[in-house]
Design a protein around this motif. Structure first.
Motif, PDB file in Angstrom:
ATOM      1  N   SER A  80      24.366  14.358 -22.323  1.00  0.00           N
ATOM      2  CA  SER A  80      25.206  13.245 -22.330  1.00  0.00           C
ATOM      3  C   SER A  80      26.503  13.524 -21.382  1.00  0.00           C
ATOM      4  O   SER A  80      26.663  12.466 -20.534  1.00  0.00           O
ATOM      5  N   GLY A  81      26.820  14.580 -21.490  1.00  0.00           N
ATOM      6  CA  GLY A  81      28.050  15.110 -20.539  1.00  0.00           C
ATOM      7  C   GLY A  81      27.572  14.745 -19.089  1.00  0.00           C
ATOM      8  O   GLY A  81      28.239  14.248 -18.141  1.00  0.00           O
ATOM      9  N   TRP A  82      26.288  15.179 -18.777  1.00  0.00           N
ATOM     10  CA  TRP A  82      25.711  15.087 -17.251  1.00  0.00           C
ATOM     11  C   TRP A  82      25.565  13.673 -16.855  1.00  0.00           C
ATOM     12  O   TRP A  82      25.822  13.302 -15.814  1.00  0.00           O
ATOM     13  N   LEU A  83      25.253  12.598 -18.146  1.00  0.00           N
ATOM     14  CA  LEU A  83      25.229  11.319 -17.460  1.00  0.00           C
ATOM     15  C   LEU A  83      26.464  10.757 -17.182  1.00  0.00           C
ATOM     16  O   LEU A  83      26.819   9.864 -16.278  1.00  0.00           O
ATOM     17  N   ARG A  84      27.346  11.274 -17.912  1.00  0.00           N
ATOM     18  CA  ARG A  84      28.677  10.683 -17.575  1.00  0.00           C
ATOM     19  C   ARG A  84      29.551  11.384 -16.190  1.00  0.00           C
ATOM     20  O   ARG A  84      30.140  10.699 -15.525  1.00  0.00           O
ATOM     21  N   GLY A  85      29.100  12.560 -15.941  1.00  0.00           N
ATOM     22  CA  GLY A  85      29.989  13.271 -15.063  1.00  0.00           C
ATOM     23  C   GLY A  85      29.142  14.350 -14.362  1.00  0.00           C
ATOM     24  O   GLY A  85      29.821  15.270 -13.677  1.00  0.00           O
ATOM     25  N   GLY A  86      28.016  14.444 -14.105  1.00  0.00           N
ATOM     26  CA  GLY A  86      26.982  15.383 -13.461  1.00  0.00           C
ATOM     27  C   GLY A  86      27.366  16.817 -14.341  1.00  0.00           C
ATOM     28  O   GLY A  86      27.605  16.818 -15.422  1.00  0.00           O
ATOM     29  N   ALA A  87      27.121  17.949 -13.602  1.00  0.00           N
ATOM     30  CA  ALA A  87      27.076  19.182 -14.040  1.00  0.00           C
ATOM     31  C   ALA A  87      28.707  19.428 -14.708  1.00  0.00           C
ATOM     32  O   ALA A  87      28.890  20.069 -15.715  1.00  0.00           O
ATOM     33  N   ALA A  88      29.597  19.081 -14.005  1.00  0.00           N
ATOM     34  CA  ALA A  88      31.271  19.170 -14.268  1.00  0.00           C
ATOM     35  C   ALA A  88      31.324  18.420 -15.709  1.00  0.00           C
ATOM     36  O   ALA A  88      31.918  18.916 -16.666  1.00  0.00           O
ATOM     37  N   GLY A  89      30.821  17.307 -15.775  1.00  0.00           N
ATOM     38  CA  GLY A  89      30.923  16.734 -17.041  1.00  0.00           C
ATOM     39  C   GLY A  89      30.150  17.219 -18.286  1.00  0.00           C
ATOM     40  O   GLY A  89      30.532  17.233 -19.445  1.00  0.00           O
ATOM     41  N   ALA A  90      28.902  17.973 -17.777  1.00  0.00           N
ATOM     42  CA  ALA A  90      28.154  18.421 -18.972  1.00  0.00           C
ATOM     43  C   ALA A  90      29.093  19.907 -19.399  1.00  0.00           C
ATOM     44  O   ALA A  90      29.200  20.232 -20.680  1.00  0.00           O
ATOM     45  N   VAL A  91      29.671  20.352 -18.516  1.00  0.00           N
ATOM     46  CA  VAL A  91      30.231  21.497 -18.796  1.00  0.00           C
ATOM     47  C   VAL A  91      31.548  21.288 -19.844  1.00  0.00           C
ATOM     48  O   VAL A  91      31.642  21.658 -20.797  1.00  0.00           O
ATOM     49  N   ARG A  92      32.081  20.229 -19.374  1.00  0.00           N
ATOM     50  CA  ARG A  92      33.346  19.814 -20.322  1.00  0.00           C
ATOM     51  C   ARG A  92      32.926  19.498 -21.391  1.00  0.00           C
ATOM     52  O   ARG A  92      33.660  19.766 -22.573  1.00  0.00           O
ATOM     53  N   ALA A  93      31.891  18.659 -21.632  1.00  0.00           N
ATOM     54  CA  ALA A  93      31.382  18.456 -22.971  1.00  0.00           C
ATOM     55  C   ALA A  93      30.933  19.269 -23.890  1.00  0.00           C
ATOM     56  O   ALA A  93      31.329  19.579 -24.988  1.00  0.00           O
ATOM     57  N   LEU A  94      30.254  20.428 -23.223  1.00  0.00           N
ATOM     58  CA  LEU A  94      29.992  21.564 -24.117  1.00  0.00           C
ATOM     59  C   LEU A  94      31.066  22.366 -24.420  1.00  0.00           C
ATOM     60  O   LEU A  94      31.175  22.556 -25.753  1.00  0.00           O
ATOM     61  N   ASP A  95      32.220  22.617 -23.407  1.00  0.00           N
ATOM     62  CA  ASP A  95      33.438  23.175 -24.049  1.00  0.00           C
ATOM     63  C   ASP A  95      34.099  22.219 -25.440  1.00  0.00           C
ATOM     64  O   ASP A  95      34.274  23.052 -26.085  1.00  0.00           O
ATOM     65  N   GLU A  96      34.015  21.198 -25.336  1.00  0.00           N
ATOM     66  CA  GLU A  96      34.609  20.394 -26.347  1.00  0.00           C
ATOM     67  C   GLU A  96      33.908  20.611 -27.492  1.00  0.00           C
ATOM     68  O   GLU A  96      34.325  20.546 -28.669  1.00  0.00           O
ATOM     69  N   LEU A  97      32.584  20.611 -27.375  1.00  0.00           N
ATOM     70  CA  LEU A  97      31.712  20.720 -28.628  1.00  0.00           C
ATOM     71  C   LEU A  97      31.993  22.164 -29.255  1.00  0.00           C
ATOM     72  O   LEU A  97      32.255  22.128 -30.613  1.00  0.00           O
ATOM     73  N   TRP A  98      31.964  23.156 -28.726  1.00  0.00           N
ATOM     74  CA  TRP A  98      32.193  24.332 -29.297  1.00  0.00           C
ATOM     75  C   TRP A  98      33.815  24.467 -29.487  1.00  0.00           C
ATOM     76  O   TRP A  98      33.952  25.153 -30.751  1.00  0.00           O
ATOM     77  N   ARG A  99      34.711  23.854 -29.091  1.00  0.00           N
ATOM     78  CA  ARG A  99      36.087  23.936 -29.629  1.00  0.00           C
ATOM     79  C   ARG A  99      36.172  23.302 -30.923  1.00  0.00           C
ATOM     80  O   ARG A  99      36.913  23.565 -31.914  1.00  0.00           O
ATOM     81  N   GLU A 100      35.337  22.045 -31.064  1.00  0.00           N
ATOM     82  CA  GLU A 100      35.368  21.296 -32.499  1.00  0.00           C
ATOM     83  C   GLU A 100      34.756  22.163 -33.344  1.00  0.00           C
ATOM     84  O   GLU A 100      35.122  22.060 -34.637  1.00  0.00           O
ATOM     85  N   ILE A 101      33.652  22.879 -32.881  1.00  0.00           N
ATOM     86  CA  ILE A 101      33.099  23.622 -34.156  1.00  0.00           C
ATOM     87  C   ILE A 101      33.973  24.692 -34.711  1.00  0.00           C
ATOM     88  O   ILE A 101      34.091  24.726 -35.964  1.00  0.00           O
ATOM     89  N   ALA A 102      34.564  25.353 -33.610  1.00  0.00           N
ATOM     90  CA  ALA A 102      35.546  26.113 -34.158  1.00  0.00           C
ATOM     91  C   ALA A 102      36.842  25.481 -35.184  1.00  0.00           C
ATOM     92  O   ALA A 102      37.216  26.347 -36.119  1.00  0.00           O
ATOM     93  N   ARG A 103      37.258  24.514 -34.597  1.00  0.00           N
ATOM     94  CA  ARG A 103      38.238  23.742 -35.342  1.00  0.00           C
ATOM     95  C   ARG A 103      37.528  23.211 -36.888  1.00  0.00           C
ATOM     96  O   ARG A 103      38.233  23.660 -37.972  1.00  0.00           O
ATOM     97  N   LEU A 104      36.460  22.732 -36.859  1.00  0.00           N
ATOM     98  CA  LEU A 104      35.828  22.377 -38.224  1.00  0.00           C
ATOM     99  C   LEU A 104      35.664  23.431 -39.163  1.00  0.00           C
ATOM    100  O   LEU A 104      35.910  23.554 -40.409  1.00  0.00           O
ATOM    101  N   ALA A 105      35.303  24.831 -38.647  1.00  0.00           N
ATOM    102  CA  ALA A 105      35.270  26.040 -39.264  1.00  0.00           C
ATOM    103  C   ALA A 105      36.458  26.388 -40.155  1.00  0.00           C
ATOM    104  O   ALA A 105      36.308  26.975 -41.240  1.00  0.00           O
ATOM    105  N   GLN A 106      37.678  26.064 -39.307  1.00  0.00           N
ATOM    106  CA  GLN A 106      38.943  26.371 -40.067  1.00  0.00           C
ATOM    107  C   GLN A 106      39.210  25.303 -41.293  1.00  0.00           C
ATOM    108  O   GLN A 106      39.930  25.666 -42.126  1.00  0.00           O
ATOM    109  N   MET A 107      38.802  24.055 -41.262  1.00  0.00           N
ATOM    110  CA  MET A 107      38.957  23.033 -42.111  1.00  0.00           C
ATOM    111  C   MET A 107      38.116  22.934 -43.158  1.00  0.00           C
ATOM    112  O   MET A 107      38.181  22.148 -43.836  1.00  0.00           O
ATOM    113  N   SER A 108      36.970  23.879 -43.479  1.00  0.00           N
ATOM    114  CA  SER A 108      36.005  23.466 -44.197  1.00  0.00           C
ATOM    115  C   SER A 108      36.401  23.776 -45.565  1.00  0.00           C
ATOM    116  O   SER A 108      37.268  24.429 -45.679  1.00  0.00           O
TER     117      SER A 108
END
Length: 361
Positions: A80-108
């Motif tokens: 999905s990130g690739w479709l929005r912004g190519g390789a850079a968009g994919a990198v940004r989307a993956l960064d945000e995914l794992w940042r959110e996973i870390a945040r959710l772990a704190q809030m479990s």
């Protein structure tokens, strides 16, 4: 089927010694495009995050991506990130995914009350998610709704996606491709039954795809024209020592359960591979693809197995960044081995490392 691994001393089930699998040694050639097969493994999926960031930096052309569990999350967010912004968009989307996973772990629910990981594990052993979470709330749902444009993924042919989930009633795998991909399909692929309610799709209930296809290989190769498949492996097929503690025993049971589908797919792939010039293989496109494809492996399983088993279920932000760096370095070595220029960076600096997630409250 030729098999290549980033760890010459290790080989997947079905592969012959010396880098052979039945017939041919893999030449050190630069693949012009790849299919990616991404294994699941809890928080260790951040190792795959690092691998993907390095591949995207190298401008690798990707045709198809298969995944289960954490591998499925990485796959759909990358696409999905690739479709929005190519390789850079994919990198940004993956960064945000794992940042959110870390945040959710704190809030479990279990950890937010100040429980240690040991106490959280103990509670999960005696209470089902239907008791701990009667409303069936899944914190990943709003994250994926925001990061992934499922309607757009269903409408495109590339990248081709193959997301595995396990039918609870039959134990068999269902592979969701682009046209039938949905938020529920991805949640089903990452649905650990100890933590989440089963996901219902078309009248059937589904659990984590790692139980049945971790990740899908044959379907990926048969449907894609790319002749090179890169498997990112993060779960070991074997154990170096006897597990003795309760956590080590549970971890090894999980490794066996989640590793068997991969071993079976590798063996199935080996048996279905023959000469591309055999009459049937030449006449049937999907069999010709199986016969001619080359398989590569970035195998982080041995390195990750040396970490404490609790790291799989405890995605703290510093740990996720450490795992990403390990994956980035493994991919950098693999790229160098196959003719890409090796990066001069010692750490993944090509993308801005997201800020540490803030604790709620």
């Amino acid at each position: 089927m030729a098999v290549d691994s980033d760890q010459p001393g290790r080989r997947p089930a079905g592969a012959m010694p010396g880098g052979r699998s039945g017939r041919a040694r893999v030449p050190r050639r630069r693949p012009d495009r790849l299919n990616l097969a991404l294994q699941g493994g809890g928080a260790h999926g951040a190792f795959t995050w690092g691998v993907l960031v390095r591949l995207l930096e190298a401008e690798i052309r990707i045709e198809g991506i298969s995944g289960a569990s954490a591998g499925a999350l990485n796959a759909v967010v990358l696409a999905s990130g690739w479709l929005r912004g190519g390789a850079a968009g994919a990198v940004r989307a993956l960064d945000e995914l794992w940042r959110e996973i870390a945040r959710l772990a704190q809030m479990s629910r279990l950890r937010a009350g100040g429980l240690s990981q040991m106490a959280a594990d103990f509670a999960a052993q005696f209470l089902s998610p239907y008791q701990l979470n009667p409303m069936g709330m899944n914190p990943l749902r709003p994250v994926l709704e925001r990061l992934v444009e499922f309607e757009r993924l269903r409408a495109v042919e590339l990248p081709r996606l193959f997301i595995a989930a396990t039918n609870v009633a039959t134990g068999s795998a269902r592979i969701f491709r682009n046209a039938e991909l949905s938020l529920d399909a991805v949640l089903a692929s990452a649905c650990l039954p100890q933590l989440h309610h089963a996901i219902e799709i078309d009248g059937a209930s589904y659990w984590d795809g790692g139980f049945s296809a971790n990740p899908p290989l044959v379907a990926l190769v048969e449907a894609c024209a790319a002749r090179d498949l890169l498997l990112v492996q993060i779960n070991p097929l074997g154990a170096e020592r006897l597990p003795r503690t309760p956590r080590e025993i549970r971890n090894r049971i999980a490794e066996i359960a989640f590793g068997r589908p991969l071993a079976e797919e590798l063996e199935h792939l080996r048996h279905r591979t023959g000469s591309p010039f055999a009459p049937l293989n030449w006449l049937i496109p999907r069999r010709r693809r199986l016969a001619r494809h080359r398989m590569h492996i970035i195998d982080g399983s041995a390195e990750l197995a040396r970490l404490d088993s609790g790291t799989k279920v405890d995605p703290s932000w510093p740990q996720l960044l450490d795992l990403r760096e390990r994956g980035w370095k493994a991919a950098d070595a693999w790229l160098s081995h196959h003719g890409w220029q090796r990066s001069t960076d010692q750490v993944p600096t090509a993308t801005i490392v997201p800020e540490a997630p803030r604790r709620a409250g």
